[in-house]
Structure formats: C-alpha cells, structure tokens
Design a protein around this motif. Structure first.
Motif, PDB file in Angstrom:
ATOM      1  N   SER A 241       6.397   8.925  10.982  1.00  0.00           N
ATOM      2  CA  SER A 241       5.499   8.667  12.102  1.00  0.00           C
ATOM      3  C   SER A 241       4.602   7.468  11.817  1.00  0.00           C
ATOM      4  N   GLU A 242       4.043   7.409  10.613  1.00  0.00           N
ATOM      5  CA  GLU A 242       3.164   6.284  10.272  1.00  0.00           C
ATOM      6  C   GLU A 242       3.950   4.979  10.197  1.00  0.00           C
ATOM      7  N   ASP A 243       5.109   5.021   9.613  1.00  0.00           N
ATOM      8  CA  ASP A 243       5.932   3.813   9.479  1.00  0.00           C
ATOM      9  C   ASP A 243       6.247   3.216  10.855  1.00  0.00           C
ATOM     10  N   LEU A 244       6.767   4.041  11.753  1.00  0.00           N
ATOM     11  CA  LEU A 244       7.143   3.553  13.089  1.00  0.00           C
ATOM     12  C   LEU A 244       5.934   3.035  13.858  1.00  0.00           C
ATOM     13  N   ALA A 245       4.849   3.788  13.820  1.00  0.00           N
ATOM     14  CA  ALA A 245       3.677   3.414  14.615  1.00  0.00           C
ATOM     15  C   ALA A 245       3.017   2.142  14.089  1.00  0.00           C
ATOM     16  N   PHE A 246       2.874   2.028  12.767  1.00  0.00           N
ATOM     17  CA  PHE A 246       2.247   0.826  12.212  1.00  0.00           C
ATOM     18  C   PHE A 246       3.056  -0.413  12.579  1.00  0.00           C
ATOM     19  N   ARG A 247       4.367  -0.314  12.465  1.00  0.00           N
ATOM     20  CA  ARG A 247       5.192  -1.497  12.731  1.00  0.00           C
ATOM     21  C   ARG A 247       5.195  -1.858  14.218  1.00  0.00           C
ATOM     22  N   ASN A 248       5.135  -0.875  15.069  1.00  0.00           N
ATOM     23  CA  ASN A 248       5.049  -1.153  16.498  1.00  0.00           C
ATOM     24  C   ASN A 248       3.730  -1.861  16.832  1.00  0.00           C
ATOM     25  N   ALA A 267      -0.093   6.859   4.141  1.00  0.00           N
ATOM     26  CA  ALA A 267       1.240   6.909   3.534  1.00  0.00           C
ATOM     27  C   ALA A 267       1.605   5.588   2.862  1.00  0.00           C
ATOM     28  N   LYS A 268       2.510   5.666   1.916  1.00  0.00           N
ATOM     29  CA  LYS A 268       3.003   4.457   1.252  1.00  0.00           C
ATOM     30  C   LYS A 268       3.652   3.517   2.263  1.00  0.00           C
ATOM     31  N   GLU A 269       4.269   4.083   3.298  1.00  0.00           N
ATOM     32  CA  GLU A 269       4.884   3.250   4.336  1.00  0.00           C
ATOM     33  C   GLU A 269       3.843   2.434   5.091  1.00  0.00           C
ATOM     34  N   GLY A 270       2.663   3.028   5.312  1.00  0.00           N
ATOM     35  CA  GLY A 270       1.586   2.298   5.975  1.00  0.00           C
ATOM     36  C   GLY A 270       1.088   1.150   5.116  1.00  0.00           C
ATOM     37  N   VAL A 271       0.942   1.402   3.820  1.00  0.00           N
ATOM     38  CA  VAL A 271       0.488   0.354   2.900  1.00  0.00           C
ATOM     39  C   VAL A 271       1.492  -0.794   2.898  1.00  0.00           C
ATOM     40  N   THR A 272       2.780  -0.463   2.866  1.00  0.00           N
ATOM     41  CA  THR A 272       3.828  -1.490   2.854  1.00  0.00           C
ATOM     42  C   THR A 272       3.822  -2.308   4.139  1.00  0.00           C
ATOM     43  N   ALA A 273       3.697  -1.643   5.284  1.00  0.00           N
ATOM     44  CA  ALA A 273       3.683  -2.353   6.568  1.00  0.00           C
ATOM     45  C   ALA A 273       2.501  -3.315   6.649  1.00  0.00           C
ATOM     46  N   ILE A 274       1.342  -2.881   6.192  1.00  0.00           N
ATOM     47  CA  ILE A 274       0.160  -3.747   6.189  1.00  0.00           C
ATOM     48  C   ILE A 274       0.380  -4.949   5.277  1.00  0.00           C
ATOM     49  N   VAL A 284      -4.378  -8.397   9.631  1.00  0.00           N
ATOM     50  CA  VAL A 284      -4.188  -6.944   9.634  1.00  0.00           C
ATOM     51  C   VAL A 284      -4.895  -6.382   8.396  1.00  0.00           C
ATOM     52  N   TYR A 285      -5.663  -5.321   8.619  1.00  0.00           N
ATOM     53  CA  TYR A 285      -6.493  -4.737   7.569  1.00  0.00           C
ATOM     54  C   TYR A 285      -6.319  -3.222   7.574  1.00  0.00           C
ATOM     55  N   GLY A 286      -6.507  -2.595   6.400  1.00  0.00           N
ATOM     56  CA  GLY A 286      -6.306  -1.153   6.294  1.00  0.00           C
ATOM     57  C   GLY A 286      -7.463  -0.456   5.618  1.00  0.00           C
ATOM     58  N   GLU A 287      -7.666   0.787   6.003  1.00  0.00           N
ATOM     59  CA  GLU A 287      -8.760   1.638   5.529  1.00  0.00           C
ATOM     60  C   GLU A 287      -8.172   2.881   4.859  1.00  0.00           C
ATOM     61  N   ALA A 288      -8.716   3.269   3.711  1.00  0.00           N
ATOM     62  CA  ALA A 288      -8.310   4.504   3.047  1.00  0.00           C
ATOM     63  C   ALA A 288      -9.504   5.447   2.963  1.00  0.00           C
ATOM     64  N   GLY A 330      -5.810  -5.140  -3.235  1.00  0.00           N
ATOM     65  CA  GLY A 330      -6.225  -5.890  -2.048  1.00  0.00           C
ATOM     66  C   GLY A 330      -5.388  -5.684  -0.814  1.00  0.00           C
ATOM     67  N   ARG A 331      -4.313  -4.914  -0.898  1.00  0.00           N
ATOM     68  CA  ARG A 331      -3.542  -4.657   0.314  1.00  0.00           C
ATOM     69  C   ARG A 331      -4.346  -3.821   1.311  1.00  0.00           C
ATOM     70  N   LEU A 332      -5.209  -2.932   0.806  1.00  0.00           N
ATOM     71  CA  LEU A 332      -6.137  -2.191   1.642  1.00  0.00           C
ATOM     72  C   LEU A 332      -7.535  -2.761   1.446  1.00  0.00           C
ATOM     73  N   ALA A 333      -8.354  -2.689   2.493  1.00  0.00           N
ATOM     74  CA  ALA A 333      -9.610  -3.439   2.494  1.00  0.00           C
ATOM     75  C   ALA A 333     -10.855  -2.595   2.337  1.00  0.00           C
ATOM     76  N   THR A 334     -10.837  -1.346   2.839  1.00  0.00           N
ATOM     77  CA  THR A 334     -12.083  -0.581   2.901  1.00  0.00           C
ATOM     78  C   THR A 334     -11.853   0.881   2.521  1.00  0.00           C
ATOM     79  N   THR A 335     -12.931   1.516   2.053  1.00  0.00           N
ATOM     80  CA  THR A 335     -12.970   2.968   1.953  1.00  0.00           C
ATOM     81  C   THR A 335     -13.803   3.501   3.112  1.00  0.00           C
ATOM     82  N   ALA A 336     -13.470   4.708   3.551  1.00  0.00           N
ATOM     83  CA  ALA A 336     -14.184   5.342   4.663  1.00  0.00           C
ATOM     84  C   ALA A 336     -14.093   6.848   4.482  1.00  0.00           C
ATOM     85  N   THR A 337     -14.644   7.598   5.436  1.00  0.00           N
ATOM     86  CA  THR A 337     -14.602   9.057   5.340  1.00  0.00           C
ATOM     87  C   THR A 337     -14.025   9.740   6.569  1.00  0.00           C
ATOM     88  N   ASP A 338     -14.045   9.086   7.745  1.00  0.00           N
ATOM     89  CA  ASP A 338     -13.737   9.769   9.000  1.00  0.00           C
ATOM     90  C   ASP A 338     -14.668  10.977   9.141  1.00  0.00           C
TER      91      ASP A 338
END
Length: 488
Positions: A241-248, A267-274, A284-288, A330-338
C-alpha cells in the motif's frame, strides 16, 4: 544591557557546533560569541557548561483537541488532549513550536453541501489555541474528499495568510471519518487540480499516502477469514500500500511541480521511493515518527500492544531499520510524533482492525528518545540531530529562519539537553493529560532540562515557569529553494 545570556554551552548552529555564548534581547537572538566574550551585565546569565544547546524542537505533526471516532472508543464525545495540556507536555520535551491542523471535515462539507471558507476555518481553529498554549503553534490545512472549485479558489489567500502546507489523504483512513461519513480520500483528478494550485502559489503538500484499494481489500479479506484482530493491522496498512501510494503521489507531484512532505513514513518501500525521487531532483521530503524507530509489528501482539499504534501501521524490523538508516543518511528529513493523546480506556477499547484507536501521547518524549536512539546509540552528529528535530521541519514547512536556528535574528527558541543525564521514562514524570505512556521504562541517556520560548524560560529544572498565554500563532511561507529541489 542584554536580557539574557546563555553561557558556555555546546551550541549547535546552522554552521558549526562548539562552546559559545548566546545573547538574547527581547524575543530574538542578537549575537553569538566565544565563551565569556558577551556582555556580563545581562539581566540573567544561564550557565550551560556541559549542556548541549539546540534550536527549540519543532513538532511538525500533531492532532490536539480533536474528536476521536466513537468506533475507536466505544463512546461519544472523546477528544484528544486540549492545547494547554499538549503544549505543556511539548515544553517539557524541549519543543517550542508545533504544527497542528485546521480544516472542515464535517459531513456536509465533505459532501459539498455546506462549508466554511478556509480563512474562517483557520480563525476558528486559532481561537481554540489562543491564550491556551505554552508554546507557539501553527496549522497545516486539511483538504478532504472531492475538492470543490471554491476550495481551489481559496488556496492563494490561505497561503498569503500564512498557511504554508495542505494535508491530504489518499485512502479513506478512519482518523477523520466514520461509517456514516463520506470518504476523506481525494481522487487523482482532484489531486491534480489541488497540487497545481498549491504549486502555483508556493505551498507544499503534506501527504498521508496509502493505497485505498489495497487497504479496503485487505480489511475485507481479513474480516472474512476471521483474522481481523487488532494485532494484524499492519497486514491492512501494509508495505505494498505504501509503495503504490508514494509512487503515485510522486508522479502527480512531478507533473504539477509541487513539493511533497510525506508524513509518517512507515516502510522500507516508502524510504526507497523518497530516495529515488530526491535523486531525480524532485522536492520530496519524508517524516519518521519516533516510535517507528523503536517498535515493530511484533509489539502489537503483547498485552495492550495496540497502544503503540499510529496510522498507517508499525511494520517489520527491516522497515524500522530502513527508517533509522534514512534518518542517519538524509533520505528522511524530520522526526515527528503524530501526537494524538487520549486516556488508556478509550485507546484500548477496540480489539479489531476496524476499531483500533490511532495515536499516542508522544509530543514530550520525541527529543529524548531520538537523542538516545540516534545520537547515543548510532553516533548521529549533533548538527544532524538539530536538523531532524527542528531545523529541517522549519525549512520544509516555512518557519525558517524565524524558527529552527540558533543565529542572530532568529527567535530565541532554545532547548538545553544534559547529555549525561540518564533517565528512565515513567508516566509519573510526564505532563500530558493521559494515564499511560508507550515509553514507560525506556532508558534515556540525554534529556531536556530547560526550554526557552522567544527569550523566556518556560521550563527549568523540572518545573513549568511559563504561562499558557505565552504561545503565539506563527505564519509560514515556504522558501523557493525548498520547492525547487531536495534542499534538505
């Protein structure tokens, strides 16, 4: 005479790390100097010897004072903790600014039957926080469902008002809906229109990306097979789900030239897509989330294990390891909590996939946990640590250089960390309106001991000395370089 001098700390600036003094006048940093070189006749001098001084933490993803779906709690009228409690917890955790959400997610608004203009919705949300926050705050604007033309027409004035980012969902995630409400998912054509308009006026998209078809199919499949226990929730909100959605989303962003901030990468797929998008020069930036750096889906099976759950879902050990690697390289940019704090009863009421409550009380624990996980255990540099807890969020989401930097002209937002303080996290030491913590018993090395908001000490030596009227709403405007290429 200076108002405040912080003397002799290990100060993390945008350009260096070293022992220096920080001079504060009013709400601003006015000078940096070698130890002992700044005026000695300041109204107050804080001895920071042996302490690390970083920019005040920026929490880029919080849900404060919002309704919790009754399907999750078994009762009506449950709310996440209010601004005063959430900001109090934030202050104790070294956070000086958090980014919450504004938006009209009522049934009528989602159906296009009745809606408030964006600026009115933003002002109503501001009113909830005004005089009720110990820290500064600002909002992403949520756009959901089929996007009406009048919504597109209001994007420009919202950006001019200081709303730098717009949040969307690619799946009908239960955080913002219930069985009798229409979908919050935005169809691709509507995303195309919204992305184009946000790009035109210099905003950025904050994206909750899951593939709606995969999520719906797996929900029905597991229920049909009698496998829909809450501990299997990661099989619904899964890697594919994450792989398909991130790439779209990345493809849509490429066609519309909009910047993308992926919230809660799992997911690792999200990190790779970013990473692939960034290597292609796309902004494109990512949050963990910080608990994604510790727990795995195996923890869901423990007694009360779904307490750790935040949507989409915590996944496998190799996904956790990929997130940590992305934070380090550096592939991911920020930490957060939701951030989404409730009490334990509502949180653990549901035991099926459809009723698992998302979120946890994390806004206070992010900085000490991240320091332990990333700096102490894995050798992350202090400059990179300041980036992932403050500076990058400020840059990506339009707060920089007012926030997120220790330099002349920036707000005097500071967090002092004692790197030698070893502390076991206990609920009794936390300050949220909640009766549980998923971090109970976690061993920290390094902990915030002082928080300064715009030159005012608000937490000192375990005591709250600020006021709930201290916090202010902050306008955001995203810099052009953030939107043109992967700038952080």
């Amino acid at each position: 005479m200076l108002d405040l001098v912080i003397r002799g700390g290990q100060v993390v600036t945008p350009h260096s790390v070293g022992e220096m003094d920080i001079a504060v006048q009013g709400e601003k940093i006015v000078a940096l100097g070698w130890p002992g070189t700044l005026a000695a006749d300041a109204h107050r001098v804080i001895d920071a010897q042996g302490k690390i001084v970083i920019p005040g933490g920026i929490e880029p993803h919080a849900h404060v004072g919002v309704p919790v779906p009754p399907a999750w709690t078994g009762q009506a009228d449950v709310m996440t903790q209010p601004p005063e409690a959430a900001s109090r917890a934030a202050a104790f955790g070294g956070v000086t600014t958090f980014i919450d959400f504004a938006g009209d997610l009522s049934r009528k608004a989602l159906l296009g039957q009745s809606r408030r203009p964006m600026l009115e919705t933003i002002e109503r949300r501001r009113e909830v926080f005004r005089t009720h926050s110990y820290t500064d705050y600002t909002f992403h604007y949520i756009v959901a469902g089929q996007v009406q033309p009048e919504v597109i027409g209001e994007v420009r004035e919202a950006i001019e008002e200081g709303i730098g980012s717009f949040k969307i969902f690619t799946a009908n995630n239960p955080v913002h809906t219930s069985p009798n409400q229409p979908s919050v998912r935005i169809p691709n054509g509507h995303l195309w229109s919204l992305f184009s308009e946000v790009a035109k006026h210099g905003g950025i998209m904050a994206v909750h990306a899951e593939d709606d078809d995969i999520v719906a199919y797996m929900s029905q499949k597991l229920q049909r097979e009698g496998q829909d226990q809450g501990h299997n929730i990661h099989l619904v909100h899964n890697n594919l789900s994450e792989d398909l959605a991130f790439r779209n989303i990345i493809r849509l962003a490429q066609h519309t030239s909009v910047g993308i901030y992926f919230v809660h990468v799992t997911a690792k797929e999200g990190v790779t897509a970013i990473a692939e998008a960034r290597n292609a020069g796309l902004p494109v930036y990512g949050e963990a989330l910080h608990h994604y750096l510790q727990f795995t889906c195996e923890d869901y099976r423990k007694p009360g294990g779904t307490a750790i759950h935040t949507y989409p879902a915590i996944k496998f050990a190799d996904d956790r390891d990929a997130l940590i690697a992305g934070m380090l390289d550096g592939r991911l940019a920020t930490t957060a909590t939701d951030e989404y704090t409730t009490f334990k009863g509502p949180k653990l009421w549901g035991d099926r996939i459809a009723t698992v409550c998302g979120g946890h009380n994390g806004i206070e624990t992010r900085i000490p946990v991240a320091f332990t996980k990333l700096v102490v255990e894995r050798g992350m540099s202090l400059q990179r640590f300041a980036d992932v807890t403050s500076t990058n969020a400020a840059k990506i989401l339009g707060l920089y250089p007012k926030k997120g930097a220790i330099q002349p002209g920036s707000d005097a937002d500071l967090c002092l960390i004692d790197p030698h303080l070893k502390k076991t996290i206990s609920l009794s030491d936390l300050h949220a309106d909640s009766d549980y913590s998923i971090w109970e018993g976690f061993q920290c090395q390094g902990y915030p001991i002082m928080t300064i908001l715009r030159g005012k000490v608000i937490v000192e030596n375990g005591k709250l000395v600020g006021s709930s009227t201290d916090g202010q709403w902050v306008k955001r405007h995203v810099a052009n370089d953030i939107l043109a290429k992967p700038a952080v």
